[in-house]
Design an enzyme around this catalytic site. Structure first.
Site, PDB file in Angstrom:
ATOM      1  N   THR A 208       0.812  -1.215   0.000  1.00 25.93           N
ATOM      2  CA  THR A 208       0.000   0.000   0.000  1.00 25.93           C
ATOM      3  C   THR A 208       0.849   1.271   0.000  1.00 25.93           C
ATOM      4  O   THR A 208       1.981   1.267   0.483  1.00 25.93           O
ATOM      5  CB  THR A 208      -0.907  -0.014   1.251  1.00 25.93           C
ATOM      6  OG1 THR A 208      -1.561   1.242   1.365  1.00 25.93           O
ATOM      7  CG2 THR A 208      -0.111  -0.242   2.534  1.00 25.93           C
ATOM      8  N   ASP A 209       0.253   2.367  -0.478  1.00 24.81           N
ATOM      9  CA  ASP A 209       0.938   3.667  -0.398  1.00 24.81           C
ATOM     10  C   ASP A 209       1.002   4.188   1.040  1.00 24.81           C
ATOM     11  O   ASP A 209       1.762   5.110   1.333  1.00 24.81           O
ATOM     12  CB  ASP A 209       0.252   4.700  -1.314  1.00 24.81           C
ATOM     13  CG  ASP A 209      -1.221   4.954  -1.001  1.00 24.81           C
ATOM     14  OD1 ASP A 209      -1.761   4.349  -0.059  1.00 24.81           O
ATOM     15  OD2 ASP A 209      -1.833   5.782  -1.714  1.00 24.81           O
ATOM     16  N   GLU A 210       0.180   3.595   1.934  1.00 27.93           N
ATOM     17  CA  GLU A 210       0.137   4.114   3.312  1.00 27.93           C
ATOM     18  C   GLU A 210       1.461   3.917   4.047  1.00 27.93           C
ATOM     19  O   GLU A 210       1.681   4.542   5.085  1.00 27.93           O
ATOM     20  CB  GLU A 210      -0.996   3.454   4.089  1.00 27.93           C
ATOM     21  CG  GLU A 210      -2.343   3.739   3.483  1.00 27.93           C
ATOM     22  CD  GLU A 210      -3.515   3.528   4.434  1.00 27.93           C
ATOM     23  OE1 GLU A 210      -3.296   3.414   5.649  1.00 27.93           O
ATOM     24  OE2 GLU A 210      -4.645   3.484   3.937  1.00 27.93           O
TER      25      GLU A 210
ATOM     26  N   LYS B 126       1.955  -3.304   7.398  1.00 31.09           N
ATOM     27  CA  LYS B 126       2.261  -3.507   5.975  1.00 31.09           C
ATOM     28  C   LYS B 126       3.722  -3.117   5.689  1.00 31.09           C
ATOM     29  O   LYS B 126       4.412  -3.768   4.905  1.00 31.09           O
ATOM     30  CB  LYS B 126       1.310  -2.687   5.095  1.00 31.09           C
ATOM     31  CG  LYS B 126      -0.118  -3.185   5.054  1.00 31.09           C
ATOM     32  CD  LYS B 126      -0.295  -4.568   4.445  1.00 31.09           C
ATOM     33  CE  LYS B 126      -0.048  -4.611   2.958  1.00 31.09           C
ATOM     34  NZ  LYS B 126      -0.366  -5.957   2.400  1.00 31.09           N
TER      35      LYS B 126
ATOM     36  N   TYR C  29      -2.224  -0.455  10.941  1.00 30.80           N
ATOM     37  CA  TYR C  29      -2.306  -1.144   9.643  1.00 30.80           C
ATOM     38  C   TYR C  29      -1.076  -0.849   8.793  1.00 30.80           C
ATOM     39  O   TYR C  29      -0.390  -1.765   8.314  1.00 30.80           O
ATOM     40  CB  TYR C  29      -3.586  -0.714   8.892  1.00 30.80           C
ATOM     41  CG  TYR C  29      -3.540  -1.043   7.415  1.00 30.80           C
ATOM     42  CD1 TYR C  29      -3.590  -2.359   6.966  1.00 30.80           C
ATOM     43  CD2 TYR C  29      -3.416  -0.022   6.460  1.00 30.80           C
ATOM     44  CE1 TYR C  29      -3.524  -2.654   5.601  1.00 30.80           C
ATOM     45  CE2 TYR C  29      -3.358  -0.312   5.097  1.00 30.80           C
ATOM     46  CZ  TYR C  29      -3.402  -1.634   4.681  1.00 30.80           C
ATOM     47  OH  TYR C  29      -3.328  -1.923   3.336  1.00 30.80           O
TER      48      TYR C  29
HETATM   49  P1  NAD Z   1      -9.633  -7.428   1.947  1.00 31.85           P
HETATM   50  O1  NAD Z   1      -9.643  -7.127   3.400  1.00 31.85           O
HETATM   51  O2  NAD Z   1     -10.851  -7.137   1.129  1.00 31.85           O
HETATM   52  O3  NAD Z   1      -9.300  -8.972   1.707  1.00 31.85           O
HETATM   53  C1  NAD Z   1      -8.293  -9.650   2.410  1.00 31.85           C
HETATM   54  C2  NAD Z   1      -8.446 -11.141   2.114  1.00 31.85           C
HETATM   55  O4  NAD Z   1      -7.380 -11.826   2.785  1.00 31.85           O
HETATM   56  C3  NAD Z   1      -9.754 -11.749   2.627  1.00 31.85           C
HETATM   57  O5  NAD Z   1     -10.283 -12.626   1.674  1.00 31.85           O
HETATM   58  C4  NAD Z   1      -9.334 -12.516   3.879  1.00 31.85           C
HETATM   59  O6  NAD Z   1     -10.158 -13.619   4.161  1.00 31.85           O
HETATM   60  C5  NAD Z   1      -7.921 -12.935   3.510  1.00 31.85           C
HETATM   61  N1  NAD Z   1      -7.066 -13.165   4.683  1.00 31.85           N
HETATM   62  C6  NAD Z   1      -6.923 -12.356   5.774  1.00 31.85           C
HETATM   63  N2  NAD Z   1      -6.044 -12.911   6.635  1.00 31.85           N
HETATM   64  C7  NAD Z   1      -5.608 -14.067   6.058  1.00 31.85           C
HETATM   65  C8  NAD Z   1      -4.682 -15.067   6.451  1.00 31.85           C
HETATM   66  N3  NAD Z   1      -4.043 -14.995   7.626  1.00 31.85           N
HETATM   67  N4  NAD Z   1      -4.462 -16.104   5.622  1.00 31.85           N
HETATM   68  C9  NAD Z   1      -5.129 -16.199   4.432  1.00 31.85           C
HETATM   69  N5  NAD Z   1      -6.028 -15.297   4.026  1.00 31.85           N
HETATM   70  C10 NAD Z   1      -6.264 -14.234   4.827  1.00 31.85           C
HETATM   71  O7  NAD Z   1      -8.370  -6.682   1.371  1.00 31.85           O
HETATM   72  P2  NAD Z   1      -8.173  -5.947  -0.037  1.00 31.85           P
HETATM   73  O8  NAD Z   1      -8.736  -4.585   0.056  1.00 31.85           O
HETATM   74  O9  NAD Z   1      -8.608  -6.862  -1.095  1.00 31.85           O
HETATM   75  O10 NAD Z   1      -6.580  -5.798  -0.047  1.00 31.85           O
HETATM   76  C11 NAD Z   1      -5.752  -6.830  -0.593  1.00 31.85           C
HETATM   77  C12 NAD Z   1      -4.303  -6.453  -0.402  1.00 31.85           C
HETATM   78  O11 NAD Z   1      -4.053  -5.219  -1.067  1.00 31.85           O
HETATM   79  C13 NAD Z   1      -3.902  -6.206   1.058  1.00 31.85           C
HETATM   80  O12 NAD Z   1      -2.608  -6.706   1.242  1.00 31.85           O
HETATM   81  C14 NAD Z   1      -3.939  -4.707   1.213  1.00 31.85           C
HETATM   82  O13 NAD Z   1      -3.014  -4.291   2.199  1.00 31.85           O
HETATM   83  C15 NAD Z   1      -3.500  -4.264  -0.164  1.00 31.85           C
HETATM   84  N6  NAD Z   1      -4.001  -2.969  -0.615  1.00 31.85           N
HETATM   85  C16 NAD Z   1      -5.323  -2.674  -0.553  1.00 31.85           C
HETATM   86  C17 NAD Z   1      -5.793  -1.444  -1.052  1.00 31.85           C
HETATM   87  C18 NAD Z   1      -7.258  -1.077  -1.032  1.00 31.85           C
HETATM   88  O14 NAD Z   1      -7.591   0.065  -1.376  1.00 31.85           O
HETATM   89  N7  NAD Z   1      -8.172  -1.965  -0.685  1.00 31.85           N
HETATM   90  C19 NAD Z   1      -4.880  -0.533  -1.584  1.00 31.85           C
HETATM   91  C20 NAD Z   1      -3.522  -0.868  -1.609  1.00 31.85           C
HETATM   92  C21 NAD Z   1      -3.094  -2.092  -1.141  1.00 31.85           C
HETATM   93  O1  DAU Z   2      -4.233   3.979   0.416  1.00 30.55           O
HETATM   94  C1  DAU Z   2      -4.417   2.590   0.298  1.00 30.55           C
HETATM   95  C2  DAU Z   2      -5.298   2.106   1.420  1.00 30.55           C
HETATM   96  O2  DAU Z   2      -6.627   2.532   1.128  1.00 30.55           O
HETATM   97  C3  DAU Z   2      -5.250   0.584   1.584  1.00 30.55           C
HETATM   98  O3  DAU Z   2      -3.953   0.200   1.954  1.00 30.55           O
HETATM   99  C4  DAU Z   2      -6.259   0.124   2.649  1.00 30.55           C
HETATM  100  O4  DAU Z   2      -6.263  -1.284   2.715  1.00 30.55           O
HETATM  101  C5  DAU Z   2      -7.620   0.628   2.253  1.00 30.55           C
HETATM  102  O5  DAU Z   2      -8.564   0.280   3.247  1.00 30.55           O
HETATM  103  C6  DAU Z   2      -7.610   2.137   2.050  1.00 30.55           C
HETATM  104  O6  DAU Z   2      -7.385   2.829   3.309  1.00 30.55           O
HETATM  105  P1  DAU Z   2      -8.182   4.162   3.700  1.00 30.55           P
HETATM  106  O7  DAU Z   2      -8.151   4.311   5.163  1.00 30.55           O
HETATM  107  O8  DAU Z   2      -7.721   5.309   2.883  1.00 30.55           O
HETATM  108  O9  DAU Z   2      -9.659   3.733   3.165  1.00 30.55           O
HETATM  109  P2  DAU Z   2     -11.118   3.960   3.786  1.00 30.55           P
HETATM  110  O10 DAU Z   2     -12.093   3.597   2.709  1.00 30.55           O
HETATM  111  O11 DAU Z   2     -11.271   3.308   5.104  1.00 30.55           O
HETATM  112  O12 DAU Z   2     -11.172   5.532   3.976  1.00 30.55           O
HETATM  113  C7  DAU Z   2     -10.978   6.418   2.873  1.00 30.55           C
HETATM  114  C8  DAU Z   2     -11.017   7.831   3.415  1.00 30.55           C
HETATM  115  O13 DAU Z   2     -12.372   8.111   3.832  1.00 30.55           O
HETATM  116  C9  DAU Z   2     -10.158   8.045   4.647  1.00 30.55           C
HETATM  117  O14 DAU Z   2      -9.618   9.352   4.606  1.00 30.55           O
HETATM  118  C10 DAU Z   2     -11.136   7.912   5.814  1.00 30.55           C
HETATM  119  C11 DAU Z   2     -12.428   8.434   5.228  1.00 30.55           C
HETATM  120  N1  DAU Z   2     -13.669   7.826   5.770  1.00 30.55           N
HETATM  121  C12 DAU Z   2     -13.745   6.474   5.792  1.00 30.55           C
HETATM  122  C13 DAU Z   2     -14.882   5.857   6.269  1.00 30.55           C
HETATM  123  C14 DAU Z   2     -14.989   4.344   6.330  1.00 30.55           C
HETATM  124  C15 DAU Z   2     -14.706   8.630   6.168  1.00 30.55           C
HETATM  125  O15 DAU Z   2     -14.632   9.880   6.118  1.00 30.55           O
HETATM  126  N2  DAU Z   2     -15.839   8.030   6.653  1.00 30.55           N
HETATM  127  C16 DAU Z   2     -15.971   6.666   6.729  1.00 30.55           C
HETATM  128  O16 DAU Z   2     -17.025   6.188   7.213  1.00 30.55           O
END
Ligand code: NAD
Ligand code: DAU
Length: 355
Positions: free
Chosen positions: A133-135, A163, A159
């Site tokens: 992630t970019d975080e 990561k 989180y």
């Molecule tokens: P998600 O939470 O939707 O899915 C995670 C999946 O991993 C689920 O299916 C869960 O059951 C599985 N899982 C969790 N713990 C596990 C374990 N110990 N063993 C096997 N499986 C397990 O997550 P996502 O949003 O699809 O993100 C996927 C990856 O991408 C993550 O590594 C996250 O950090 C990264 N990422 C997400 C975003 C985003 O915006 N969602 C952005 C950048 C990077």
């Molecule tokens: O930047 C990449 C990340 O983006 C991934 O690594 C994470 O897995 C993914 O969950 C996401 O993180 P964020 O914290 O940015 O996503 P989220 O959707 O939870 O929140 C997006 C923005 O919106 C953040 O600034 C918080 C805000 N927010 C979120 C929720 C759930 C609100 O204002 N209200 C809300 O109810």
């Protein structure tokens, strides 16, 4: 040929598996623990497809992963599995350390043992791609340049710290043991099958059910938004052509303040599903207590992956968000299945104390 995907029942992993089966000819072994975020409903279209093999298990279970690798002999492992929700990491960081740090360590060890035993040609061709992630780079001010691959790691939430730790482990397994790794650091994804605890799906579903649309703080935090299928194509490209040991930032060139994102969703819903009884969906916007330690701005410089690998996103925010809203309107059965008891429990815990 076979690949192994971990976390392939989650949001991005699920989209990746669906795309892979549609676009490639290889089999996918899908290793997923099925936490609250894992949902086999996402993959139900693959029922009966012998190129998708689901394995219910934990990336931290080294013996289980070893057996899986020995049995299926994949040419690549792509690690999506993680605890991924920042707010949950604030309520309970333990699971994040367990899966994202200890789990990644165990996965790396199982993969290293497997890779070590491969014949030379297969060893050369093998890849371990870690999805991050970019975080990990921390937060930016309004005028800072977007994150590039040389930015310092400055994670601010449990989180992002977990990561960041996993990225360091992956890097070390390359430098110390020669494991052929690739890492991608991506911005905020959105699109189909997104679990509705994250901003975009939460807002769509709350709007449709007449609930408040909770905006943390002043709503001026900025995120870069990437349509999930663009992220999947970037991962395929890095897997195919990335330089071993390198990291690639993946982004959508779509920086938006949260409040603008929510207004954009409301405007599309006003057009596609006008509120019965009049009024606008944006009337449901409510400002709530801010997230502790809330990062102000993320922005990705995705120039390296474009220059070196020729990848760029296909969707603009405007096209991607419309597709996403349309998908949620057309897939209320998927939504109904994931918004079960456990989901309602989370929403109660997170928002009742906040609003
Ligand atoms: P998600 O939470 O939707 O899915 C995670 C999946 O991993 C689920 O299916 C869960 O059951 C599985 N899982 C969790 N713990 C596990 C374990 N110990 N063993 C096997 N499986 C397990 O997550 P996502 O949003 O699809 O993100 C996927 C990856 O991408 C993550 O590594 C996250 O950090 C990264 N990422 C997400 C975003 C985003 O915006 N969602 C952005 C950048 C990077
Ligand atoms: O930047 C990449 C990340 O983006 C991934 O690594 C994470 O897995 C993914 O969950 C996401 O993180 P964020 O914290 O940015 O996503 P989220 O959707 O939870 O929140 C997006 C923005 O919106 C953040 O600034 C918080 C805000 N927010 C979120 C929720 C759930 C609100 O204002 N209200 C809300 O109810």
């Amino acid at each position: 040929m076979t690949i192994l995907v971990s976390g392939g029942a989650g949001f991005i992993g699920g989209n990746f598996v669906l795309d892979w089966i549609e676009l490639q000819e290889e089999t996918v072994i899908n290793l997923d623990r099925l936490t609250y975020a894992g949902n086999l409903d996402t993959l139900k279209g693959l029922k009966g497809n012998n190129r998708h093999i689901f394995a219910h298990g934990d990336i931290g279970d080294r013996e289980f992963v070893r057996e899986l690798l020995a049995m299926h002999r994949p040419r690549a492992v792509i690690n999506f599995a993680a605890e991924s929700h920042v707010d949950r990491s604030i309520h309970g960081p333990g699971d994040f350390i367990q899966t994202n740090v200890v789990g990644t360590f165990n996965l790396l060890e199982a993969v290293r043992g497997y890779w070590d035993g491969l014949p030379d040609d297969e060893k050369q061709a093998f890849r371990f791609l870690h999805v991050s992630t970019d975080e990990v780079y921390g937060t930016l001010s309004k005028d800072d340049a977007p994150f590039n691959e040389l930015n310092r790691y400055e994670p601010n939430s449990p989180y992002s710290a977990s990561k960041a730790a996993s990225d360091h482990l992956v890097r070390a397994w390359h430098h110390t043991y020669g494991l052929p790794v690739l890492t991608t650091n991506c911005s905020n994804n959105y699109g189909p099958y997104h679990f509705p605890e994250k901003l975009i799906p939460l807002v769509i579903l709350n709007a449709l059910s007449g609930k408040t649309l909770p905006i943390y703080g002043d709503g001026q935090q900025i995120r870069d938004w990437l349509y999930v299928r663009d992220h999947c194509s970037a991962i395929r490209r890095v897997l195919e052509a990335g330089t071993l040991g390198e990291t690639y930032n993946v982004g959508g060139w779509n920086e938006k303040p949260n409040l603008d994102v929510v207004h954009a969703i409301c405007a599309i819903l006003d057009e596609l599903r006008p509120k019965t009884g009049g009024g606008k969906y944006s009337d449901q916007i409510t400002f709530v207590k801010d997230r502790p330690g809330h990062d102000r701005r993320y922005a990705i410089d995705a120039g390296k992956i474009e220059r070196e690998l020729g990848w760029k996103p296909q969707e603009t925010f405007e096209t991607g968000i419309r597709k996403t809203v349309e998908w949620y309107l057309a897939n209320q059965d998927w939504v109904g299945n994931v918004t079960s008891g456990a989901y309602r429990e989370w929403v109660g815990k997170q928002y009742e104390v906040q609003s």
